[in-house]
Design a protein around this motif. Structure first.
Motif, mmCIF file in Angstrom:
data_model
loop_
_atom_site.group_PDB
_atom_site.id
_atom_site.type_symbol
_atom_site.label_atom_id
_atom_site.label_comp_id
_atom_site.label_asym_id
_atom_site.label_seq_id
_atom_site.Cartn_x
_atom_site.Cartn_y
_atom_site.Cartn_z
ATOM 1 N N HIS A 1 4.549 10.378 -6.367
ATOM 2 C CA HIS A 1 5.617 10.678 -7.309
ATOM 3 C C HIS A 1 5.028 11.207 -8.621
ATOM 4 O O HIS A 1 5.527 12.188 -9.188
ATOM 5 C CB HIS A 1 6.459 9.423 -7.563
ATOM 6 N N HIS A 2 3.979 10.571 -9.062
ATOM 7 C CA HIS A 2 3.323 11.008 -10.301
ATOM 8 C C HIS A 2 2.758 12.427 -10.127
ATOM 9 O O HIS A 2 2.914 13.276 -11.020
ATOM 10 C CB HIS A 2 2.215 10.022 -10.671
ATOM 11 N N ILE A 3 2.137 12.690 -8.995
ATOM 12 C CA ILE A 3 1.583 14.021 -8.725
ATOM 13 C C ILE A 3 2.697 15.061 -8.686
ATOM 14 O O ILE A 3 2.563 16.159 -9.252
ATOM 15 C CB ILE A 3 0.779 14.016 -7.405
ATOM 16 N N ILE A 4 3.807 14.740 -8.040
ATOM 17 C CA ILE A 4 4.939 15.679 -7.961
ATOM 18 C C ILE A 4 5.477 15.977 -9.357
ATOM 19 O O ILE A 4 5.808 17.130 -9.678
ATOM 20 C CB ILE A 4 6.041 15.123 -7.031
ATOM 21 N N GLU A 5 5.555 14.956 -10.191
ATOM 22 C CA GLU A 5 6.011 15.184 -11.570
ATOM 23 C C GLU A 5 5.071 16.122 -12.305
ATOM 24 O O GLU A 5 5.510 17.044 -13.014
ATOM 25 C CB GLU A 5 6.125 13.854 -12.327
ATOM 26 N N LEU A 6 3.764 15.922 -12.150
ATOM 27 C CA LEU A 6 2.786 16.800 -12.800
ATOM 28 C C LEU A 6 2.898 18.233 -12.286
ATOM 29 O O LEU A 6 2.872 19.190 -13.069
ATOM 30 C CB LEU A 6 1.361 16.279 -12.571
ATOM 31 N N GLU B 1 4.064 5.820 -5.254
ATOM 32 C CA GLU B 1 4.024 5.909 -6.718
ATOM 33 C C GLU B 1 3.062 7.007 -7.159
ATOM 34 O O GLU B 1 3.370 7.818 -8.035
ATOM 35 C CB GLU B 1 3.589 4.561 -7.305
ATOM 36 N N SER B 2 1.902 7.043 -6.523
ATOM 37 C CA SER B 2 0.902 8.077 -6.840
ATOM 38 C C SER B 2 1.444 9.467 -6.518
ATOM 39 O O SER B 2 1.293 10.410 -7.313
ATOM 40 C CB SER B 2 -0.377 7.804 -6.050
ATOM 41 N N ARG C 1 0.841 -1.211 0.000
ATOM 42 C CA ARG C 1 0.000 0.000 0.000
ATOM 43 C C ARG C 1 0.870 1.253 0.000
ATOM 44 O O ARG C 1 0.594 2.214 -0.721
ATOM 45 C CB ARG C 1 -0.933 0.005 1.204
ATOM 46 N N LEU C 2 1.924 1.234 0.818
ATOM 47 C CA LEU C 2 2.826 2.399 0.868
ATOM 48 C C LEU C 2 3.499 2.622 -0.482
ATOM 49 O O LEU C 2 3.667 3.774 -0.922
ATOM 50 C CB LEU C 2 3.879 2.218 1.961
#
Length: 86
Positions: A65-70, A62-63, A56-57
């Motif tokens: 990280h994706h948000i930070i990239e966006l 991962e989620s 879960r962590l």
């Protein structure tokens, strides 16, 4: 003849005592094994629960990280837009 019978009885008593001792030791080993099996099951359950939490962590990370990239891309776009406007 009686002496031989007494000797045989004594030896049988000795064998019975040793057998009883072995049975007691075996019972003790069986009890310890039962405790170990319970503890092993508890450890296995803890490992499975920990694995689920780690998974879960990882998904959350991962989620994020994706948000930070966006957000990083948006920030760079906004900086470029501001420089263009100046």
């Amino acid at each position: 003849m009686n002496q031989r019978l007494n000797s045989i009885e004594n030896r049988l008593d000795s064998v019975e005592n040793r057998l009883e001792s072995v049975e007691n030791r075996l019972e003790s080993v069986e009890n310890r094994l039962a405790v170990i099996e319970v503890e092993q099951q508890q450890i296995k359950q803890a490992v499975l629960e920990t694995n689920e939490k780690v998974n879960r962590l990882e998904a959350i990370q991962e989620s994020q990280h994706h948000i930070i990239e966006l957000l990083s891309v948006r920030s760079i776009q906004q900086e470029a837009e501001l420089k263009r406007l100046q």
